[in-house]
Design an enzyme around this catalytic site. Structure first.
Site, short mmCIF file in Angstrom:
data_model
loop_
_atom_site.label_atom_id
_atom_site.label_comp_id
_atom_site.label_asym_id
_atom_site.label_seq_id
_atom_site.Cartn_x
_atom_site.Cartn_y
_atom_site.Cartn_z
N ASP A 44 -18.89 65.98 -13.76
CA ASP A 44 -19.42 65.21 -14.76
C ASP A 44 -18.02 64.94 -15.51
OD1 ASP A 44 -20.47 64.07 -17.14
OD2 ASP A 44 -21.74 65.86 -17.45
N TRP A 197 7.18 27.20 0.79
CA TRP A 197 7.32 26.74 2.17
C TRP A 197 8.53 27.42 2.68
CZ3 TRP A 197 10.79 23.72 4.92
CH2 TRP A 197 10.54 23.49 6.02
N ASP A 365 1.40 19.73 17.73
CA ASP A 365 1.28 18.16 17.24
C ASP A 365 1.81 17.22 17.98
OD1 ASP A 365 0.49 16.43 15.41
OD2 ASP A 365 1.72 17.14 13.79
N ARG A 441 3.17 14.83 2.85
CA ARG A 441 3.42 14.59 4.39
C ARG A 441 2.67 13.49 4.94
NH1 ARG A 441 2.74 18.33 9.65
NH2 ARG A 441 4.89 18.21 10.44
N LYS A 474 -4.65 26.35 17.69
CA LYS A 474 -3.90 26.63 16.18
C LYS A 474 -4.25 25.64 15.56
CE LYS A 474 1.02 26.06 14.54
NZ LYS A 474 2.34 25.80 15.10
N TRP A 475 -4.90 26.22 14.40
CA TRP A 475 -5.84 25.35 13.39
C TRP A 475 -4.90 25.21 12.12
CZ3 TRP A 475 -11.67 25.33 12.37
CH2 TRP A 475 -12.13 24.93 11.35
N ASP A 476 -4.26 24.04 11.94
CA ASP A 476 -3.22 23.75 10.84
C ASP A 476 -3.78 23.18 9.39
OD1 ASP A 476 -0.69 23.80 9.62
OD2 ASP A 476 0.23 22.94 11.31
N ASN A 478 -2.01 21.28 6.35
CA ASN A 478 -0.62 21.03 5.96
C ASN A 478 -0.18 20.73 4.50
OD1 ASN A 478 1.67 21.67 7.79
ND2 ASN A 478 0.44 20.32 9.55
N CYS A 524 -3.07 28.54 10.46
CA CYS A 524 -1.72 28.13 10.10
C CYS A 524 -1.76 27.05 8.86
CB CYS A 524 -1.10 27.29 11.33
SG CYS A 524 0.47 26.47 10.94
N ASP A 546 6.80 28.55 8.45
CA ASP A 546 7.65 27.74 9.41
C ASP A 546 9.02 28.07 9.50
OD1 ASP A 546 5.48 26.08 10.34
OD2 ASP A 546 5.75 24.55 8.71
C1 GLA Z 1 2.96 22.88 10.54
C2 GLA Z 1 2.89 24.13 11.35
C3 GLA Z 1 3.85 23.92 12.22
C4 GLA Z 1 3.83 22.72 13.37
C5 GLA Z 1 3.65 21.33 12.41
C6 GLA Z 1 3.15 20.26 13.38
O1 GLA Z 1 4.20 22.73 9.69
O2 GLA Z 1 3.31 25.18 10.37
O3 GLA Z 1 4.17 25.05 13.03
O4 GLA Z 1 2.28 23.00 13.95
O5 GLA Z 1 2.80 21.71 11.21
O6 GLA Z 1 2.88 19.04 12.48
#
Ligand code: GLA
Length: 737
Positions: A44, A197, A365, A441, A474-476, A478, A524, A546
């Protein structure tokens, strides 16, 4: 049973592996916090209340007199609202039709659930016994449900809140945080993580002053500047000793986490969805759910807290289809050829790694639409006839014939203004009408709060995944979200935008990640711009940065490991001079550091020496041999290059039979100190064989000797030369008996 309620004292006891969490319902009916820390009995704890009686506090203990004053300002709260004498950070604020923001949520009922209820539309931890505490507003029919989940085998507690509008009027949420917790003591240090970054994951430790310190993301991407994570640690807490109380949000959009030192000897932690530029219209009959926060406690220092998170996420968060299984070991095309990913450049790279053990080729890419650089084509998810005149099939077949799997890059949430998609649907990009959206970008963000935009993305990406034999994605992501306006939302809902972005993202993930269950997805975000537990729920590994420079990686991976397990941290060996820093580090060093995570390669293999190619075979074999440590071992951080010239960690198997120590001397200095490192986590009584591949070393030592006498980092190479900068030392440790 992990959750216990004492009906006489109205105390709740929530018990995890090594933790107890205790709160009680006080005489006002308010849930007051009593304890979160090392596991205790079901005592308690009302006796601690005495110390808390302020000049105006209401007493919870019979016999004490309600002063009728500003009670809420001294309560240790499980929920906190503004307007009743509470002047610290609140966890909820509602704007009602009358304009009033006054509410007083008091205990109504509770349920103890053996099945954790799903959190609709958002990722959360699986399983665990759950307490649902329902509070009713004294002034209206509004309800708040507080959820608490505990587990027998990990020392974490999950918390979240639901706000239910049972009135017949709409209300506006001005703030709805996931939790509030008042921790004993006003002299803690705060540990947070700074991200930028190419230099993500920098731990920052600071003594807390009175007032509020917060981390705060407004970019709808969780780790562009901070992480949705903080830890309250004792003044004398180290990696190995002392208290560490962590909080980590399972959330990917804009959030705030706050630590507030009050005047009564408590430090408040609170946070959740960022309430800057946030409101939410909650119609009559509707319920709003916050993301889940995961709180961990360890008395074994910051390292102990990290290990609790690692275990909890491996057991209850990361996709069960992939967790605890070897991850793909990739060769990625990005740093090899950047946008020049034509078959004639890729085929020789693939040929070179044939038979090395690298098992997945990832086409990054540049493979689609008009995407020959970052200026155009993003959003047009059709294979470029210019680059792949016969489609992807010949390359995919080539990769498969070489005994490897095939991976591919997408950035589903984005669009270049110079793209067919943007020309067809300029209004699908997030922007305010009659203004030009902010470009970063050279791209803008698609409005994934909209169902029609999501349907397009799901169909466009699915078509590629259906029509090709793809094993890995790999699904980015940015760039950050700006403008914060959806053309599909009415004016009154525009400040719901960032949270709706998160919900849209999770819907996309449900449909794509879970829609293709055989595909392994990597997260990513321009490196580590969205490295959070919600992403980890869908993506078993996340590209941490990166920056592939081995020295920078010792820092980035060190900071990322504060909350996330090694298996989640994607790390590649790249070419030198390094593309981000122009630094040259030994090939073995790059691989040794990249082996402290989900490893792979990212370089033009046609440009490496035959010796390096041979080394890759050895490195891959060594990695696979020790990968179980990355997948489910315990991590002990010993040295870091933020504070010293050395980096060192131990990773130990759960049964302590096997361990790997990786150390690095950053700069080589003549006549240097005789450096020892002190591994952790071994069985003191067991006898181990300690080997170092470079020095032909083979020692037989007890765990006690290894941990206390330490291991010596040689000053010269095996050939007797100066080792040069950034030399790593890897010790393979196996139990003999
Ligand atoms: C980002 C990712 C990289 C690469 C580039 C491609 O910067 O972190 O690893 O895939 O995009 O444009």
């Amino acid at each position: 049973m992990a959750i216990y309620f004492n009906p006489e004292t109205k105390f709740f006891y929530l018990e995890g592996k090594n933790i107890s969490y205790v709160f009680g319902i006080n005489r006002t009916g308010f849930p007051e916090h009593y304890y979160f820390g090392t596991r205790i009995g079901r005592d308690d704890l009302a006796y601690t209340y005495e110390a808390n009686i302020g000049d105006s506090a209401e007493a919870a203990v019979p016999g004490k007199v309600h002063a009728g004053g500003l009670s809420y300002n001294v309560y240790r709260s499980e929920i906190s609202f503004f307007g009743n004498g509470e002047f610290r950070e609140c966890s909820i604020q509602l704007l009602q039709k009358s304009g009033s923001r006054l509410n007083e949520f008091l205990y109504e009922t509770h349920e103890i659930l053996s099945e954790k209820p799903a959190l609709a539309g958002m990722p959360s931890m699986r399983g665990g016994e759950t307490l649902k505490l329902t509070l009713k507003d004294k002034l209206s029919e509004m309800r708040v449900h507080l959820f608490y989940t505990v587990y027998d085998d990990v020392s974490v507690i999950c918390r979240r809140m639901e706000v239910e509008n049972r009135t017949d009027e709409d209300v506006k949420l001005l703030r709805a945080y996931s939790f509030v917790l008042d921790v004993v003591g006003s002299d803690h240090d705060l540990l947070t993580i700074e991200n930028a970054w190419a230099r993500e994951g920098k731990p920052e430790r600071t003594p807390l002053p009175h007032g509020i310190v917060c981390v705060d993301e407004k970019s709808a991407s969780s780790t562009r500047r901070h992480s949705p994570a903080m830890a309250l640690i004792g003044k004398h807490t180290t990696e190995d000793f002392g208290s560490a109380l962590g909080v980590n949000l399972i959330y990917s959009a804009s959030y705030t986490l706050k630590a507030e030192v009050g005047t009564k000897g408590y430090t408040r932690l609170t946070g959740g969805i960022n309430d800057f530029d946030f409101t939410w219209e909650l119609g009559a009959g509707e319920t709003f759910a916050t993301p889940e926060a995961v709180l961990a406690y360890s008395a074994e220092g910051i390292g102990g807290m990290s290990r609790e998170y690692h275990d909890a996420y491996r057991k209850y968060l990361i996709n069960e289809r992939f967790v605890n299984k070897p991850h793909p070991l990739v060769i990625n095309s990005w740093e090899a050829v950047y946008f020049g990913c034509t078959p004639d450049r890729l085929i020789p790279i693939i040929d070179k790694v044939r038979g090395t053990g690298i098992d997945t080729f990832v086409l990054d890419d540049g493979w689609f639409g008009s995407r020959r650089n970052d200026r155009s084509g993003l959003g047009d998810w059709t294979v470029s006839p210019e680059v792949f005149p016969d489609g992807l099939k010949p390359v995919i077949d080539y990769v498969h014939d070489a005994g490897m799997k095939f991976g591919i890059w997408f950035e589903p949430e984005m669009v270049n203004p110079d793209s067919d998609l943007y020309r067809a649907h300029p209004d699908w990009a997030i922007s305010v009408p009659d203004t030009t959206p902010c470009v970063s970008r050279r791209q803008v963000v698609l409005d994934i709060t909209r169902a029609d935009v999501r349907d397009y993305i799901v169909e466009a990406v699915s078509k590629i995944l259906r029509e090709n034999e793809i094993d890995y994605v790999k699904w980015d992501f940015n760039r950050a979200v700006t403008e914060n306006f959806s053309r599909a939302l009415p004016a009154g809902k525009q400040q719901e935008m960032h949270h709706r972005y998160a919900l849209g993202l999770y819907d996309l993930c449900e449909r794509l990640v879970n829609g293709f269950p055989h595909i392994f997805f990597e997260g990513c975000a321009g490196g580590g711009g969205r490295f959070d537990p919600a992403i980890l729920y869908y993506f078993p590994q996340i590209w941490a940065s990166d920056d592939t420079d081995a020295y920078m990686r010792t820092q980035i991976q060190y900071g990322t490991s504060l909350f996330y397990p090694l298996s989640a941290i994607s790390c590649h060996t790249s070419i030198c001079p390094n593309h981000q820093t122009e630094r040259t580090t030994p090939f073995t060093t790059r691989a040794d550091i990249a082996h402290l995570g989900a490893t792979g390669y990212e370089l033009d293999t046609t440009k490496i020496t035959p010796e390096e190619l041979e080394e890759i075979k050895t490195q891959v074999a060594e990695y696979r041999d020790m990968e179980d440590l990355v997948l489910y071992g315990d991590l002990y951080r010993m040295e870091n290059t933020f504070d010293s010239n050395y980096f060192a960690v131990t990773v130990v198997s759960k049964d302590k039979s096997k361990a790997k120590v990786t150390a690095m001397r950053a700069l080589c200095r003549p006549n240097d100190e005789h450096k020892r490192i002190f591994p952790r986590g071994l069985d003191a009584d067991a006898l181990y064989e300690v080997k170092n591949r470079d020095y032909g070393l083979c020692l037989h030592l007890t765990g006690a000797a290894i941990m206390n006498v330490g291991l010596v980092l040689p000053l010269k190479t095996a050939e007797g030369k100066m080792p040069g900068d950034f030399k790593t030392f890897v010790f393979d440790i196996r139990m003999e008996r």
